[in-house]
Design a protein around this motif. Structure first.
Motif, PDB file in Angstrom:
ATOM      1  N   MET A  81       0.830  -0.901  -0.291  1.00  0.00           N
ATOM      2  CA  MET A  81       0.162   0.116   0.087  1.00  0.00           C
ATOM      3  C   MET A  81       0.848   1.049   0.221  1.00  0.00           C
ATOM      4  SD  MET A  81      -3.294  -0.811   2.619  1.00  0.00           S
ATOM      5  CE  MET A  81      -3.797   0.359   2.106  1.00  0.00           C
ATOM      6  N   GLN A  82       2.582   0.970   0.114  1.00  0.00           N
ATOM      7  CA  GLN A  82       2.962   2.277   0.357  1.00  0.00           C
ATOM      8  C   GLN A  82       4.022   2.357  -0.781  1.00  0.00           C
ATOM      9  OE1 GLN A  82       4.594   3.191   4.863  1.00  0.00           O
ATOM     10  NE2 GLN A  82       3.669   0.478   4.674  1.00  0.00           N
ATOM     11  N   ILE A  85       5.891   5.559  -2.428  1.00  0.00           N
ATOM     12  CA  ILE A  85       6.441   6.465  -1.135  1.00  0.00           C
ATOM     13  C   ILE A  85       7.860   5.020  -0.885  1.00  0.00           C
ATOM     14  CG2 ILE A  85       7.290   6.087   0.834  1.00  0.00           C
ATOM     15  CD1 ILE A  85       4.037   6.827   1.719  1.00  0.00           C
ATOM     16  N   SER A 158      -3.090  13.536   9.823  1.00  0.00           N
ATOM     17  CA  SER A 158      -1.954  13.875   8.729  1.00  0.00           C
ATOM     18  C   SER A 158      -1.804  15.406   8.770  1.00  0.00           C
ATOM     19  CB  SER A 158      -2.638  12.977   7.187  1.00  0.00           C
ATOM     20  OG  SER A 158      -2.447  11.718   7.801  1.00  0.00           O
ATOM     21  N   GLY A 189       2.303  11.892   2.691  1.00  0.00           N
ATOM     22  CA  GLY A 189       2.429  11.001   2.809  1.00  0.00           C
ATOM     23  C   GLY A 189       1.996   9.885   3.832  1.00  0.00           C
ATOM     24  N   VAL A 192      -1.003   8.627   3.075  1.00  0.00           N
ATOM     25  CA  VAL A 192      -0.512   7.076   2.920  1.00  0.00           C
ATOM     26  C   VAL A 192      -0.169   6.865   3.661  1.00  0.00           C
ATOM     27  CG1 VAL A 192       1.795   5.761   0.914  1.00  0.00           C
ATOM     28  CG2 VAL A 192       0.160   7.916  -0.046  1.00  0.00           C
ATOM     29  N   ALA A 196      -2.285   2.821   4.695  1.00  0.00           N
ATOM     30  CA  ALA A 196      -0.991   1.380   5.040  1.00  0.00           C
ATOM     31  C   ALA A 196      -1.581   0.886   6.568  1.00  0.00           C
ATOM     32  CB  ALA A 196      -0.151   1.122   4.860  1.00  0.00           C
ATOM     33  N   THR A 206       5.187   0.724   8.377  1.00  0.00           N
ATOM     34  CA  THR A 206       4.971   2.086   7.891  1.00  0.00           C
ATOM     35  C   THR A 206       6.098   2.415   8.366  1.00  0.00           C
ATOM     36  OG1 THR A 206       3.518   2.437   9.733  1.00  0.00           O
ATOM     37  CG2 THR A 206       2.469   2.693   7.758  1.00  0.00           C
TER      38      THR A 206
END
Length: 223
Positions: A81-82, A85, A158, A189, A192, A196, A206
């Protein structure tokens, strides 16, 4: 009525805990920056972040009664899912390897990478535990019963995560324009990371991706 009082009390604990841990981190990091240099500075910064991350984990578990998710459930799902990044992190890593080639001996390069990798993981550990483990989970509980509590919590946490980077202006490590740009991409970021984290039920993915991204950026800097 009792439910409202409990939620208000819980909310106060979330806010107070978050503010205290961030304030101690900011003060401690400032002291480390003023008193230690070179590798010692990174060792001090690493110890500070790991210590505060552990204490924040204990506070979240014991005081807020929230399970952060230190099991490795769906770790690879979180990584996937990341993907945007860590692909960006790979890109910056390649750029910095090219940039450093010829400027360092092989041993200096590996020492540089080793120091920055440990430091970056410590950064990822503390920031993820604070902003996802404590703040995001705390907001989810506080907003229970409201419309789209998880989505709102992800966005709010976030935005706060991104805004915290304005301390770079205060400590003089970056200009306002540079910091404003950083705030924008760290907020994105953060969304995200939060998505996740909530889908994978583990904070390890993460922490790893966050640490890898910071390492990719840091490794090109002298210490």
């Amino acid at each position: 009525m009792k439910e409202n009082i409990k939620k208000k009390d819980f909310g106060i604990r979330v806010i107070v805990g978050f503010v205290i841990f961030f304030a101690v981190f900011f003060g401690g990091d400032w002291l480390v920056g003023k008193s230690l240099y070179g590798v010692s500075n990174k060792v001090g910064g690493t110890c500070l972040r790991v210590s505060l991350g552990i204490l924040c984990s204990i506070y979240t578990a014991k005081v807020l009664k929230i399970k952060i998710g230190f099991k490795r459930d769906d770790f690879f799902r979180g990584l996937m899912m990341q993907t945007p990044i860590w692909l960006i992190a790979v890109f910056f890593s390649v750029i910095n390897v090219v940039k450093l080639s010829g400027k360092m001996t092989t041993s200096e390069f590996f020492v540089n990478c080793a120091v920055w990798s440990v430091y970056a993981l410590a950064v990822g550990f503390f920031e993820e535990v604070l902003c996802r483990g404590l703040l995001l989970n705390g907001l989810c509980v506080m907003l229970e019963g409201k419309k789209n509590p998880v989505i709102v919590s992800i966005v709010l946490s976030s935005l706060i995560f991104g805004a915290l980077h304005f301390i770079n202006v205060i400590d003089g490590s970056a200009s306002f324009i540079e910091t404003a740009i950083q705030v924008v991409y760290t907020t994105v970021g953060g969304i995200v990371f939060a998505m996740a984290y909530k889908r994978s039920n583990t904070i390890w993915s993460t922490i790893v991706v966050h640490g890898f991204l910071d390492f990719a950026v840091f490794m090109g800097k002298p210490f």
